[in-house]
Design a protein around this motif. Structure first.
Motif, PDB file in Angstrom:
ATOM      1  N   UNK A  74       0.822  -1.223   0.000  1.00  0.00           N
ATOM      2  CA  UNK A  74       0.000   0.000   0.000  1.00  0.00           C
ATOM      3  C   UNK A  74       0.851   1.265   0.000  1.00  0.00           C
ATOM      4  N   UNK A  98      -7.672   9.274   4.729  1.00  0.00           N
ATOM      5  CA  UNK A  98      -7.442   7.830   4.736  1.00  0.00           C
ATOM      6  C   UNK A  98      -6.313   7.430   3.787  1.00  0.00           C
ATOM      7  N   UNK A  99      -6.048   8.265   2.774  1.00  0.00           N
ATOM      8  CA  UNK A  99      -4.934   7.988   1.872  1.00  0.00           C
ATOM      9  C   UNK A  99      -3.602   7.931   2.605  1.00  0.00           C
ATOM     10  N   UNK A 101      -3.205   6.550   5.531  1.00  0.00           N
ATOM     11  CA  UNK A 101      -3.191   5.437   6.484  1.00  0.00           C
ATOM     12  C   UNK A 101      -2.007   4.478   6.308  1.00  0.00           C
ATOM     13  N   UNK A 102      -1.670   4.097   5.054  1.00  0.00           N
ATOM     14  CA  UNK A 102      -0.540   3.170   4.893  1.00  0.00           C
ATOM     15  C   UNK A 102       0.762   3.723   5.474  1.00  0.00           C
ATOM     16  N   UNK A 152      -2.274   9.145  -1.194  1.00  0.00           N
ATOM     17  CA  UNK A 152      -1.523   7.965  -0.765  1.00  0.00           C
ATOM     18  C   UNK A 152      -0.065   8.055  -1.223  1.00  0.00           C
TER      19      UNK A 152
ATOM     20  N   UNK B 218      -7.018  -1.771  -0.507  1.00  0.00           N
ATOM     21  CA  UNK B 218      -6.137  -0.828  -1.199  1.00  0.00           C
ATOM     22  C   UNK B 218      -5.248  -0.085  -0.206  1.00  0.00           C
ATOM     23  N   UNK B 219      -5.746   0.127   1.009  1.00  0.00           N
ATOM     24  CA  UNK B 219      -4.961   0.849   2.003  1.00  0.00           C
ATOM     25  C   UNK B 219      -4.091  -0.099   2.836  1.00  0.00           C
ATOM     26  N   UNK B 220      -4.054  -1.361   2.438  1.00  0.00           N
ATOM     27  CA  UNK B 220      -3.106  -2.279   3.050  1.00  0.00           C
ATOM     28  C   UNK B 220      -3.603  -2.992   4.291  1.00  0.00           C
TER      29      UNK B 220
END
Lengths: 250, 322
Positions: A74, A98-99, A101-102, A152, B218-220
């Motif tokens: 991600x 939320x992008x 978050x990874x 992200x 998608x966010x892992x």
């Protein structure tokens, strides 16, 4: 580089993706075109590790998508799929955050905040940042989801039909943004498109699919050809050069 | 809504609910007290602790269940979780007898029951949810059918049970908010504490899971594993609340949806505590009003279920089941 090797996916007796092998170059915009049911979205879903392939391997930037931990992937690969219905009520800013978050796992830093604000501004959502998603039009909502993916901040970005619900102005804006991300930030953008002319105008590479197989891939000049397109879409398509571009007429 | 406005509103809601909670608790402990204070405080204190644990378990399990199901009208009890708990109790009494069951270590018994619930939720998920059928309507239908099956099996077994054994079973199962089973308080407290610590660490993950399978992947976030794990947590919480007061169907739905309604955010760090506070206020406050003000004795669960059922119908009609 995204390397797809002999990928097959079947649902029951119907083969959706049939032994596809292709290498997508690093950097630049790659468009995947083809009629409904060609297997474009399925292929993209397998690259984005939403679906597991029946056989074959996929690597993104050297990482095998089925073996790399999902949270590691991600940070390298962002994916936006078609169906974006949400059960929760979020503001645009919530969604875009939320992008991050990874990278931050929920502990947002000043750096994350900067990314969020940049992505919101880039998609022209600054005035709407604190509105709830259910108060927005379909196109605005679509842009909010694209902003999340941009936020992200990954080397590889996959977008499945990002132009759905968008009017011409916003569709062109999204495609320009995709192009800019590839040129300026050196990202690898892969986009599934229905509009051949968008693909013709904004792509560096076009991949044409039909019946689960790759029919052709190459530069827009190589793919936007009347015979090839007519055969792919089973419709008479003419190609007219306008300025430096090729425009398909159907 | 501007972030500052939202933050202020959340703070106001939490403050108001906290005050209401304290008032309800104090009223519960002191109103209508006659006789020795040390007896009253320990007697009512145990009951209060049980009510708070139940409120927490039901509120948190419902919100988490709705998060992983991406649906705001299903609850663990609508899906037949506590009907299964009752069935487990019945089968246990039937198989090994009430006498030996009572002699068993309550902690061990609780672990067995919670373990069975986890197993069931795991199977339910594998069979129904992991397949292509992700339709909430199908899901609810299956849940309701499971619930009916479990209840019918229980009542069948209860009918052929020895009458004295049945009495003991009834005592174990049909506990109400009035007759809380305080013997399990210690275990329930420990279990709830452990679950709370785990949940606190997972709060951001729940926020991501609420976006749905696609976005979470998608966010892992490993969506399947997170859901399995969360279902296990939910099973434990259901076991706690059912062991203490018996099955409650619509209460969770009521408090969870009230929390969503008044809160301007969906972050679990806010929703879970607020839903819990609403649950505590409703249970403890409701109990005080019914016991002390109206001098009714058994009606709280009926009233809560009635209001909760109305909310459920309202949500279905308004199409929240999408």
């Amino acid at each position: 580089m995204i390397a797809v090797e002999k990928i097959t996916k079947t649902y029951g007796s119907s083969v959706v993706v049939d032994g596809v092998s292709i290498t997508l170059p690093k950097g630049g915009v790659t468009s995947i075109i083809g009629p409904n049911g060609a297997g474009k979205s399925t292929l993209l879903s397998m690259v984005g590790r939403f679906l597991s392939a029946d056989s074959g391997t996929i690597t993104v930037g050297g990482l095998d998508v089925t073996k790399t931990p999902s949270d590691e992937l991600a940070k390298r690969l962002a994916v936006l799929r078609q169906d974006n219905h949400l059960a929760v009520r979020l503001t645009v800013r919530d969604l875009v955050s939320f992008g991050r978050y990874p990278h931050s796992k929920g502990r947002y830093t000043v750096e994350d905040e900067r990314h969020v604000n940049e992505a919101i501004a880039m998609l022209g959502l600054s005035g709407l940042a604190d509105r709830f998603l259910d108060e927005l039009s379909g196109g605005q909502r679509q842009r909010a989801f694209v902003a999340m993916v941009i936020c992200q901040d990954t080397e590889y970005v996959l977008l499945d039909e990002p132009l759905n619900n968008l009017d011409i102005k916003h569709a062109v804006e999204i495609m320009r943004l995709v192009q800019q991300a590839a040129r300026r930030l050196n990202k690898t953008m892969v986009v599934v498109l229905h509009d051949i002319n968008m693909a013709s105008t904004f792509s560096d590479v076009i991949v044409a699919m039909k019946n689960g197989q790759i029919v052709a891939s190459g530069s827009p000049a190589e793919i936007i050809q009347p015979d090839l397109l007519s055969q792919i879409y089973e419709t008479e398509i003419k190609v007219v050069p306008v300025g430096s571009r090729l425009v398909a007429i159907y | 809504m501007l972030p500052e406005v939202r933050r202020k509103r959340v703070r106001a809601i939490v403050a108001l609910l906290s005050v209401l909670t304290v008032i309800a608790m104090v009223a519960f402990m002191t109103l209508g007290a006659k006789g020795s204070w040390s007896f009253i405080l320990s007697f009512r204190g145990a009951k209060l602790a049980a009510l708070v644990l139940v409120a927490f378990s039901i509120a948190v399990s419902t919100v988490l269940f709705q998060t992983i199901m991406e649906n705001r009208i299903v609850t663990p009890s609508i899906m037949g979780f506590d009907a299964l708990y009752v069935l487990l109790q019945t089968v246990l009494v039937f198989a090994i007898g009430a006498g030996r069951l009572s002699a068993m270590d309550p902690f061990l018994l609780f672990l067995i029951e919670a373990g069975m619930l986890m197993l069931f939720s795991n199977l339910l998920y594998r069979w129904i949810l992991a397949g292509a059928a992700r339709s909430p309507h199908l899901l609810m239908l299956v849940g309701i059918v499971f619930g009916i099956l479990f209840r019918s099996l229980s009542s069948f077994l209860q009918r052929i049970l020895d009458p004295s054994e049945f009495l003991i079973l009834q005592d174990r199962m049909f506990a109400s908010f009035n007759a809380v089973d305080t013997s399990l308080l210690g275990i329930a407290g420990v279990v709830v504490a452990i679950v709370t610590v785990i949940i606190l660490r997972m709060l951001p993950v729940f926020d991501v899971v609420a976006l749905g399978r696609n976005h979470a992947t998608a966010l892992g976030v490993d969506h399947n594993r997170t859901i399995m794990f969360t279902l296990a947590l939910i099973s434990v919480l259901i076991a706690v609340s059912t062991a203490l007061v018996g099955p409650v169907t619509f209460f969770g739905l009521l408090v969870a949806n009230l929390a969503y309604l008044i809160l301007p955010t969906s972050r679990h760090a806010v929703v879970l505590p607020v839903a819990t506070l609403i649950a505590v206020v409703t249970l403890v406050g409701g109990q005080v009003i019914l016991e002390r003000v109206f001098a009714f004795d058994t009606a709280l669960s009926i009233i809560i279920e009635f209001v909760g059922g109305l909310v459920f119908i309202l949500l279905v009609v308004r199409g929240a089941a999408r």
